[in-house]
Design a protein around this motif. Structure first.
Motif, PDB file in Angstrom:
ATOM      1  N   ASP A  20       0.854  -1.188   0.000  1.00 43.29           N
ATOM      2  CA  ASP A  20       0.000   0.000   0.000  1.00 43.29           C
ATOM      3  C   ASP A  20       0.890   1.239   0.000  1.00 43.29           C
ATOM      4  OD1 ASP A  20      -2.255  -1.649   2.156  1.00 43.29           O
ATOM      5  OD2 ASP A  20      -2.690  -0.986   0.131  1.00 43.29           O
ATOM      6  N   PRO A  21       0.474   2.293  -0.675  1.00 46.59           N
ATOM      7  CA  PRO A  21       1.232   3.547  -0.537  1.00 46.59           C
ATOM      8  C   PRO A  21       1.240   3.973   0.931  1.00 46.59           C
ATOM      9  CG  PRO A  21      -0.350   3.685  -2.343  1.00 46.59           C
ATOM     10  CD  PRO A  21      -0.661   2.415  -1.601  1.00 46.59           C
ATOM     11  N   LEU A  22       2.424   4.245   1.452  1.00 47.85           N
ATOM     12  CA  LEU A  22       2.550   4.644   2.841  1.00 47.85           C
ATOM     13  C   LEU A  22       2.685   6.159   2.947  1.00 47.85           C
ATOM     14  CD1 LEU A  22       4.984   1.884   4.182  1.00 47.85           C
ATOM     15  CD2 LEU A  22       2.488   1.921   4.252  1.00 47.85           C
ATOM     16  N   THR A  23       2.349   6.669   4.116  1.00 47.76           N
ATOM     17  CA  THR A  23       2.440   8.100   4.361  1.00 47.76           C
ATOM     18  C   THR A  23       3.891   8.568   4.224  1.00 47.76           C
ATOM     19  OG1 THR A  23       0.582   8.032   5.875  1.00 47.76           O
ATOM     20  CG2 THR A  23       2.057   9.908   6.069  1.00 47.76           C
ATOM     21  N   ASP A  66      -3.892   5.861   3.072  1.00 49.62           N
ATOM     22  CA  ASP A  66      -5.323   5.730   3.345  1.00 49.62           C
ATOM     23  C   ASP A  66      -5.462   4.859   4.595  1.00 49.62           C
ATOM     24  OD1 ASP A  66      -8.018   5.210   3.498  1.00 49.62           O
ATOM     25  OD2 ASP A  66      -8.232   4.566   1.403  1.00 49.62           O
ATOM     26  N   MET A  67      -5.825   5.473   5.721  1.00 49.59           N
ATOM     27  CA  MET A  67      -5.884   4.735   6.979  1.00 49.59           C
ATOM     28  C   MET A  67      -6.877   3.569   6.955  1.00 49.59           C
ATOM     29  SD  MET A  67      -3.935   5.205   9.585  1.00 49.59           S
ATOM     30  CE  MET A  67      -2.713   6.361  10.212  1.00 49.59           C
ATOM     31  N   ALA A  68      -7.836   3.591   6.033  1.00 53.49           N
ATOM     32  CA  ALA A  68      -8.770   2.472   5.920  1.00 53.49           C
ATOM     33  C   ALA A  68      -8.049   1.177   5.536  1.00 53.49           C
ATOM     34  CB  ALA A  68      -9.857   2.792   4.892  1.00 53.49           C
ATOM     35  N   ASN A  69      -6.835   1.304   4.982  1.00 46.81           N
ATOM     36  CA  ASN A  69      -6.062   0.124   4.598  1.00 46.81           C
ATOM     37  C   ASN A  69      -5.209  -0.429   5.741  1.00 46.81           C
ATOM     38  OD1 ASN A  69      -7.040   0.297   1.974  1.00 46.81           O
ATOM     39  ND2 ASN A  69      -5.365   1.632   1.304  1.00 46.81           N
ATOM     40  N   THR A  70      -5.289   0.185   6.912  1.00 45.36           N
ATOM     41  CA  THR A  70      -4.439  -0.236   8.030  1.00 45.36           C
ATOM     42  C   THR A  70      -4.678  -1.686   8.459  1.00 45.36           C
ATOM     43  OG1 THR A  70      -4.231   2.038   8.812  1.00 45.36           O
ATOM     44  CG2 THR A  70      -3.719   0.303  10.388  1.00 45.36           C
ATOM     45  N   PRO A  71      -5.911  -2.169   8.574  1.00 41.28           N
ATOM     46  CA  PRO A  71      -6.071  -3.580   8.964  1.00 41.28           C
ATOM     47  C   PRO A  71      -5.337  -4.538   8.026  1.00 41.28           C
ATOM     48  CG  PRO A  71      -8.147  -2.416   9.220  1.00 41.28           C
ATOM     49  CD  PRO A  71      -7.215  -1.474   8.517  1.00 41.28           C
ATOM     50  N   ALA A  72      -5.446  -4.319   6.727  1.00 40.66           N
ATOM     51  CA  ALA A  72      -4.751  -5.189   5.777  1.00 40.66           C
ATOM     52  C   ALA A  72      -3.237  -5.042   5.910  1.00 40.66           C
ATOM     53  CB  ALA A  72      -5.197  -4.870   4.349  1.00 40.66           C
ATOM     54  N   TYR A  73      -2.775  -3.827   6.105  1.00 37.86           N
ATOM     55  CA  TYR A  73      -1.344  -3.556   6.316  1.00 37.86           C
ATOM     56  C   TYR A  73      -0.837  -4.288   7.551  1.00 37.86           C
ATOM     57  CZ  TYR A  73       2.606  -0.400   7.674  1.00 37.86           C
ATOM     58  OH  TYR A  73       3.806   0.148   8.064  1.00 37.86           O
ATOM     59  N   ASN A  74      -1.570  -4.197   8.646  1.00 38.67           N
ATOM     60  CA  ASN A  74      -1.134  -4.856   9.877  1.00 38.67           C
ATOM     61  C   ASN A  74      -1.170  -6.374   9.764  1.00 38.67           C
ATOM     62  OD1 ASN A  74      -0.700  -2.390  11.001  1.00 38.67           O
ATOM     63  ND2 ASN A  74      -2.336  -2.504  12.517  1.00 38.67           N
ATOM     64  N   ARG A  75      -2.054  -6.892   8.912  1.00 38.25           N
ATOM     65  CA  ARG A  75      -2.120  -8.349   8.763  1.00 38.25           C
ATOM     66  C   ARG A  75      -0.863  -8.918   8.128  1.00 38.25           C
ATOM     67  NH1 ARG A  75      -6.836  -9.950  10.583  1.00 38.25           N
ATOM     68  NH2 ARG A  75      -8.719  -8.721  10.165  1.00 38.25           N
ATOM     69  N   THR A  76      -0.080  -8.086   7.454  1.00 32.71           N
ATOM     70  CA  THR A  76       1.204  -8.565   6.939  1.00 32.71           C
ATOM     71  C   THR A  76       2.196  -8.817   8.069  1.00 32.71           C
ATOM     72  OG1 THR A  76       2.239  -6.373   6.676  1.00 32.71           O
ATOM     73  CG2 THR A  76       0.856  -7.168   4.860  1.00 32.71           C
ATOM     74  N   GLY A  77       1.902  -8.280   9.266  1.00 35.39           N
ATOM     75  CA  GLY A  77       2.812  -8.447  10.400  1.00 35.39           C
ATOM     76  C   GLY A  77       4.011  -7.540  10.343  1.00 35.39           C
TER      77      GLY A  77
END
Length: 395
Positions: A20-23, A66-77
């Protein structure tokens, strides 16, 4: 010129994880204009270079644009440490509380043991592949980081919830690098009441045993998200100073996330330190209801008057990304972060305290502008925390 290391470069893209594009680490928002003179800014920067400067609470990682993508981002560990941002921060040490209640790597429920261990291990695997940011485990490591011009991370958790009813898990966490741990994160657990609890039952019998084990290990205890009674009783039960790493004064803005005078005094009475927070829509004040560095500094001054300058520091609780958006994305889990009982202007970010790269530059300049002495500035920027750690950790 060698390309600076970025998180997980050591993998060379082998895992094929979605990216995901990161901040961006810089210039997400407009630069802060505090009206500081050139001389004030120069003195502030000189002090930041000379002093051991400690953030008692931050999340120095990059979040999705896009903070809405945070759950998917965190699932990568794999949250990405903001290595470039930390280089510009002026900080010696950051108390880094990792994914915390958003650590949902394997499921939809926060604070699961396996998820916390994955987060703890992955972050350290990444950090081990560069040499500017180091892990802090004892007081001497802080002094060594400062001497070498590096930035140290103290790994922590905002709640002991993942230990369940097993005290030995505190030892395991300590062995894996954790050096600071909270009693409860807003919702109650087996140790004590969180600040969301309608009935404040305080520290449990198991919680008292946990405090004793934390003291034996040399784990710094945090009561930022605990109920007032839990924090007071933890301070009384501890034989070492405790921290309130990121909070403010309820006397200035009446929301559960902020603390009563009695709870603030209890931390100071233990020999501990209160870190003033800047999480959006928390440390608001009646004089400055539009949340900014001015609001935060109202809480700072109030705590100075209440408990004295030896017991106050800063724990901004910032990150790289849209913090307000994070609260929205995790509203069910982080509701206490922004709970309010009265109308106030909503802000997109806290002007002057938006991310770990800028916070302490602006704090130092504000302190200089307001007439604090070098000794006073040294205390609140890091010396108070370092003094308390000397009674909590091993040398």
């Amino acid at each position: 010129m060698t390309t600076p290391y970025r998180s997980y470069d050591y993998l060379n893209g082998d895992l094929g994880l979605p990216r995901d594009p990161l901040t961006p680490e810089f210039d997400r928002v407009a630069p802060f204009d505090g009206g500081f003179s050139a001389a004030e800014t120069e003195r502030a920067e000189r002090l930041l270079q000379a002093l051991i400067t400690i953030s008692l609470h931050d999340h120095p990682v990059l979040f999705p644009a896009d903070m809405a993508n945070t759950p998917a981002y965190n699932r990568t560990g794999r949250q990405h440490t903001a290595f470039a941002g930390l280089r510009r921060s002026g900080l010696t040490v950051v108390f880094d509380n990792m994914m915390d209640g958003t650590a949902m790597v394997t499921g939809n429920t926060p604070w699961q043991w396996d998820d916390v261990i994955v987060d703890l291990g992955m972050r350290q695997a990444d950090i081990a592949h560069q040499d500017h940011v180091v892990i802090i485990r004892r007081v001497a490591d802080i002094e060594a980081a400062h001497a070498a011009g590096r930035v140290g991370l103290v790994l922590g958790l905002e709640a002991a919830t993942p230990i369940g009813n097993d005290l030995d898990r505190l030892d395991v966490l300590y062995g894996l690098g954790i050096r600071q741990i909270g009693i409860a994160y807003s919702d109650s657990n087996g140790l004590g009441a969180g600040l969301n609890e309608p009935t404040d039952f305080g520290l449990t019998k198991f919680g008292r045993a946990a405090v004793r084990r934390m003291n034996q290990l040399g784990l710094a205890i945090d009561v930022s998200h605990s109920s007032d009674r839990t924090g007071i009783e933890a301070a009384e039960a501890s034989n070492a100073p405790i921290f309130m790493t990121h909070a403010g004064a309820r006397a200035l803005w009446d929301i559960p996330r902020l603390k009563s005078d009695d709870a603030l005094r209890a931390v100071a009475a233990s020999g501990g330190v209160i870190g003033i927070s800047a999480a959006p829509h928390t440390t608001i004040s009646r004089d400055h209801p539009e949340h900014s560095i001015a609001s935060v500094m109202d809480h700072f001054r109030y705590c100075l008057d209440l408990v004295g300058i030896d017991h106050v520091a800063f724990g901004p609780d910032t990150l790289y990304g849209d913090h307000v958006g994070l609260h929205t994305a995790f509203s069910a889990l982080l509701a206490s972060a922004a709970t309010t009982t009265r109308p106030h202007p909503r802000v997109a970010y806290v002007d002057g305290l938006e991310n770990p790269s800028e916070n302490f530059h602006n704090i130092a300049a504000w302190l200089v502008h307001e007439g604090f002495s070098d000794e006073e500035i040294g205390k609140v920027l890091g010396a108070n925390v370092l003094r308390a750690l000397g009674s909590i950790w091993s040398r």
